[in-house]
Design a protein around this motif. Structure first.
Motif, PDB file in Angstrom:
ATOM      1  N   LEU A  78       0.841  -1.190   0.000  1.00 17.86           N
ATOM      2  CA  LEU A  78       0.000   0.000   0.000  1.00 17.86           C
ATOM      3  C   LEU A  78       0.881   1.247   0.000  1.00 17.86           C
ATOM      4  O   LEU A  78       2.086   1.168   0.270  1.00 17.86           O
ATOM      5  N   PRO A  79       0.302   2.418  -0.281  1.00 13.32           N
ATOM      6  CA  PRO A  79       1.093   3.649  -0.215  1.00 13.32           C
ATOM      7  C   PRO A  79       1.650   3.892   1.187  1.00 13.32           C
ATOM      8  O   PRO A  79       1.153   3.344   2.178  1.00 13.32           O
ATOM      9  N   HIS A  80       2.688   4.732   1.242  1.00 16.09           N
ATOM     10  CA  HIS A  80       3.254   5.212   2.507  1.00 16.09           C
ATOM     11  C   HIS A  80       3.897   4.094   3.321  1.00 16.09           C
ATOM     12  O   HIS A  80       3.752   4.034   4.544  1.00 16.09           O
ATOM     13  N   HIS A  81       4.591   3.165   2.635  1.00 15.29           N
ATOM     14  CA  HIS A  81       5.406   2.156   3.300  1.00 15.29           C
ATOM     15  C   HIS A  81       4.575   1.258   4.228  1.00 15.29           C
ATOM     16  O   HIS A  81       4.913   1.079   5.407  1.00 15.29           O
ATOM     17  N   ILE A  82       3.514   0.724   3.685  1.00 16.09           N
ATOM     18  CA  ILE A  82       2.649  -0.192   4.427  1.00 16.09           C
ATOM     19  C   ILE A  82       2.411  -1.436   3.573  1.00 16.09           C
ATOM     20  O   ILE A  82       2.195  -1.331   2.367  1.00 16.09           O
ATOM     21  N   THR A  83       2.472  -2.590   4.206  1.00 13.95           N
ATOM     22  CA  THR A  83       2.050  -3.832   3.556  1.00 13.95           C
ATOM     23  C   THR A  83       0.916  -4.427   4.368  1.00 13.95           C
ATOM     24  O   THR A  83       1.064  -4.679   5.568  1.00 13.95           O
ATOM     25  N   SER A  84      -0.227  -4.619   3.719  1.00 13.30           N
ATOM     26  CA  SER A  84      -1.430  -5.131   4.366  1.00 13.30           C
ATOM     27  C   SER A  84      -1.496  -6.645   4.206  1.00 13.30           C
ATOM     28  O   SER A  84      -1.475  -7.160   3.092  1.00 13.30           O
ATOM     29  N   PHE A  85      -1.575  -7.351   5.322  1.00 10.81           N
ATOM     30  CA  PHE A  85      -1.746  -8.801   5.291  1.00 10.81           C
ATOM     31  C   PHE A  85      -3.246  -9.105   5.384  1.00 10.81           C
ATOM     32  O   PHE A  85      -3.888  -8.753   6.382  1.00 10.81           O
ATOM     33  N   GLN A  86      -3.757  -9.751   4.332  1.00 10.40           N
ATOM     34  CA  GLN A  86      -5.196  -9.936   4.204  1.00 10.40           C
ATOM     35  C   GLN A  86      -5.571 -11.406   4.086  1.00 10.40           C
ATOM     36  O   GLN A  86      -4.839 -12.203   3.481  1.00 10.40           O
ATOM     37  N   GLN A  95      10.660   7.409   8.287  1.00 13.75           N
ATOM     38  CA  GLN A  95      10.570   8.491   9.266  1.00 13.75           C
ATOM     39  C   GLN A  95      10.252   7.971  10.670  1.00 13.75           C
ATOM     40  O   GLN A  95      10.448   8.690  11.657  1.00 13.75           O
ATOM     41  N   ASP A  96       9.724   6.756  10.758  1.00 13.28           N
ATOM     42  CA  ASP A  96       9.434   6.168  12.063  1.00 13.28           C
ATOM     43  C   ASP A  96      10.727   5.665  12.709  1.00 13.28           C
ATOM     44  O   ASP A  96      11.741   5.456  12.040  1.00 13.28           O
ATOM     45  N   MET A  97      10.670   5.412  14.002  1.00  9.76           N
ATOM     46  CA  MET A  97      11.855   4.947  14.712  1.00  9.76           C
ATOM     47  C   MET A  97      12.143   3.475  14.465  1.00  9.76           C
ATOM     48  O   MET A  97      13.268   3.025  14.645  1.00  9.76           O
ATOM     49  N   ARG A  98      11.112   2.746  14.031  1.00 13.43           N
ATOM     50  CA  ARG A  98      11.280   1.305  13.819  1.00 13.43           C
ATOM     51  C   ARG A  98      10.078   0.775  13.052  1.00 13.43           C
ATOM     52  O   ARG A  98       8.982   1.362  13.161  1.00 13.43           O
ATOM     53  N   PRO A  99      10.199  -0.318  12.312  1.00 13.31           N
ATOM     54  CA  PRO A  99       9.024  -0.958  11.723  1.00 13.31           C
ATOM     55  C   PRO A  99       8.144  -1.578  12.819  1.00 13.31           C
ATOM     56  O   PRO A  99       8.633  -1.927  13.901  1.00 13.31           O
ATOM     57  N   PHE A 100       6.859  -1.716  12.522  1.00  9.77           N
ATOM     58  CA  PHE A 100       5.947  -2.341  13.482  1.00  9.77           C
ATOM     59  C   PHE A 100       4.738  -2.887  12.742  1.00  9.77           C
ATOM     60  O   PHE A 100       4.474  -2.541  11.586  1.00  9.77           O
ATOM     61  N   TRP A 101       3.993  -3.769  13.449  1.00  7.19           N
ATOM     62  CA  TRP A 101       2.767  -4.346  12.902  1.00  7.19           C
ATOM     63  C   TRP A 101       1.566  -3.759  13.634  1.00  7.19           C
ATOM     64  O   TRP A 101       1.510  -3.754  14.862  1.00  7.19           O
ATOM     65  N   HIS A 102       0.603  -3.277  12.881  1.00 10.20           N
ATOM     66  CA  HIS A 102      -0.637  -2.742  13.459  1.00 10.20           C
ATOM     67  C   HIS A 102      -1.675  -2.629  12.343  1.00 10.20           C
ATOM     68  O   HIS A 102      -1.326  -2.208  11.238  1.00 10.20           O
ATOM     69  N   SER A 114      -8.667  -3.894  16.986  1.00  2.00           N
ATOM     70  CA  SER A 114      -7.307  -4.381  17.183  1.00  2.00           C
ATOM     71  C   SER A 114      -7.105  -4.864  18.614  1.00  2.00           C
ATOM     72  O   SER A 114      -7.553  -4.229  19.577  1.00  2.00           O
ATOM     73  N   LEU A 115      -6.406  -5.988  18.737  1.00  2.67           N
ATOM     74  CA  LEU A 115      -6.043  -6.517  20.047  1.00  2.67           C
ATOM     75  C   LEU A 115      -4.835  -5.780  20.628  1.00  2.67           C
ATOM     76  O   LEU A 115      -4.481  -5.990  21.787  1.00  2.67           O
ATOM     77  N   THR A 116      -4.205  -4.942  19.811  1.00  4.63           N
ATOM     78  CA  THR A 116      -3.066  -4.141  20.262  1.00  4.63           C
ATOM     79  C   THR A 116      -3.357  -2.665  20.031  1.00  4.63           C
ATOM     80  O   THR A 116      -4.307  -2.308  19.341  1.00  4.63           O
ATOM     81  N   ARG A 117      -2.509  -1.800  20.600  1.00  7.22           N
ATOM     82  CA  ARG A 117      -2.684  -0.368  20.459  1.00  7.22           C
ATOM     83  C   ARG A 117      -1.323   0.294  20.258  1.00  7.22           C
ATOM     84  O   ARG A 117      -0.274  -0.327  20.459  1.00  7.22           O
ATOM     85  N   MET A 118      -1.347   1.561  19.892  1.00 11.59           N
ATOM     86  CA  MET A 118      -0.142   2.371  19.767  1.00 11.59           C
ATOM     87  C   MET A 118       0.017   3.211  21.035  1.00 11.59           C
ATOM     88  O   MET A 118      -0.825   4.056  21.336  1.00 11.59           O
ATOM     89  N   GLY A 119       1.080   2.974  21.798  1.00 11.20           N
ATOM     90  CA  GLY A 119       1.364   3.785  22.965  1.00 11.20           C
ATOM     91  C   GLY A 119       0.719   3.292  24.249  1.00 11.20           C
ATOM     92  O   GLY A 119      -0.311   2.613  24.250  1.00 11.20           O
ATOM     93  N   HIS A 120       1.326   3.669  25.362  1.00 10.72           N
ATOM     94  CA  HIS A 120       0.826   3.348  26.694  1.00 10.72           C
ATOM     95  C   HIS A 120      -0.445   4.151  26.966  1.00 10.72           C
ATOM     96  O   HIS A 120      -0.475   5.366  26.712  1.00 10.72           O
ATOM     97  N   SER A 137       2.381  -1.217  19.077  1.00  6.06           N
ATOM     98  CA  SER A 137       1.528  -2.374  18.770  1.00  6.06           C
ATOM     99  C   SER A 137       2.296  -3.686  18.926  1.00  6.06           C
ATOM    100  O   SER A 137       2.335  -4.251  20.009  1.00  6.06           O
ATOM    101  N   VAL A 138       2.896  -4.197  17.866  1.00  4.37           N
ATOM    102  CA  VAL A 138       3.838  -5.323  17.932  1.00  4.37           C
ATOM    103  C   VAL A 138       5.108  -4.870  17.230  1.00  4.37           C
ATOM    104  O   VAL A 138       5.044  -4.385  16.096  1.00  4.37           O
TER     105      VAL A 138
END
Length: 327
Positions: free
Chosen positions: A34-42, A56-63, A72-78, A90-91
């Motif tokens: 997908l645009p903006h450096h995202i890969t969607s697992f479907q 621009q992010d500090m690290r890759p992540f899954w969300h 989502s069973l996960t979230r971004m940030g405390h 997230s992960v």
């Protein structure tokens, strides 16, 4: 004024198939760029997770991390400290001290950043059994952009019971720059972690932590060695609105069974080097393997153990297969 219309031609499925006899079935599992450096697992056209790797992010992540419900069973940030815990993505894969550089937090004095440098030419696989993505990342010192580690990462999403139950397998290989030694320092922060949804956390949502030794919640689970750790709780107000994730360590990883750093506030991590540093050289690369079992409901110890056994029985993939010979 008279408007002329043409009759719609609605082709039957049989007619359409006859017109395109070479048309192939669409795989159930797809890794869709997908645009903006995202890969969607479907799965069957529905996203269950996505890899984010914007430089621009500090690290890759899954969300997000979704089971059968669109939450989502996960979230971004405390949930109670989003600023200083902005690194809870997230992960994610990272580490608190690599050659003394902090790749864990976002505001360290010696700050590291994990940057994607390649999505392999043959890096995407779409099949009925799984979808996968292979990428290469550089672990950089932010101050001078010096490479500390070269990481090959493969993400595989494998449905077990549709979206109700699926595995995300994370394969990682780490190599230092030529002629160097890289050290993962002793710390409880790293290598794989998950920030669970607020409603799943023990403190905020009344959820439950369970590990392979039958220990429950932070008081008994914190930094204890285990094969796996599950975090389950409520995700909707439906009678059956529960779900969770079991984070699994593979026996091939160092210090197995490893310590799990898990908190009642909703995060869990699988420790690579809690008390003992891990050195990586050109001759001795670090090859590790993890999995996250995303599931509906609140799992039992027997169910998570069965999934761990099935995961560890799977063949370990080759992250550097030979390139096909051009004819």
């Amino acid at each position: 004024m008279r408007i002329l219309t043409l009759p719609l031609l609605l082709l039957s499925a049989a007619t359409a198939a006859a017109q395109l006899p070479s048309a192939k079935p669409i795989p159930r599992g797809q890794a869709v760029p997908l645009p903006h450096h995202i890969t969607s697992f479907q799965l069957d056209g529905r996203e269950i997770t996505a890899m984010h790797f914007d430089p621009q992010d500090m690290r890759p992540f899954w969300h997000p991390m979704r089971a059968s419900r669109d939450v989502s069973l996960t979230r971004m940030g405390h949930p109670h400290d989003p600023l200083t815990h902005s690194h809870h993505n997230s992960v994610w894969v990272t580490h608190n001290t690599v050659n003394g550089i902090d790749f864990w937090g976002d505001y360290a004095k010696k700050q590291g950043r994990i940057v994607n440098v390649e999505v392999s030419r043959e890096g995407y696989e779409d099949t009925d059994e799984f979808a996968s993505m292979r990428m290469v990342n550089h672990w950089l010192n932010e101050e001078d952009k010096a490479v500390q580690l070269i990481e090959v990462r493969r993400t595989e999403v494998r449905p077990l019971d549709g979206a109700k139950s699926w595995l995300m397998i994370i394969d990682l290989e780490f190599t230092p720059p030529k002629g160097q030694t890289t050290t993962f320092g002793a710390t409880g922060f790293g290598l794989v972690a998950a920030r669970m949804a607020k409603s799943i956390g023990v403190h905020d949502g009344g959820g439950r932590i369970l590990n392979s030794e039958g220990q429950v919640n932070e008081k008994d689970v914190f930094r204890k060695p285990a094969r796996w750790c599950d975090y389950s709780g409520r995700i909707t107000n439906d009678a059956d609105g529960f779900g969770g994730i079991t984070l699994m360590n593979h026996p091939m990883n160092p210090h197995n069974p490893t310590a799990f750093h898990v908190r009642d506030d909703g995060w869990m991590g699988c420790c690579l080097s809690l008390d003992t540093p891990v050195e990586v050289t050109e001759e001795k690369k670090l090859r590790v393997r993890y999995a996250l079992w995303t599931h509906d409901g609140v799992t039992t110890q027997e169910q998570s153990e069965a999934q761990w056994k099935a995961f560890t029985a799977m063949p370990v993939v080759n992250l550097n297969p030979p390139k096909p010979v051009k004819k």
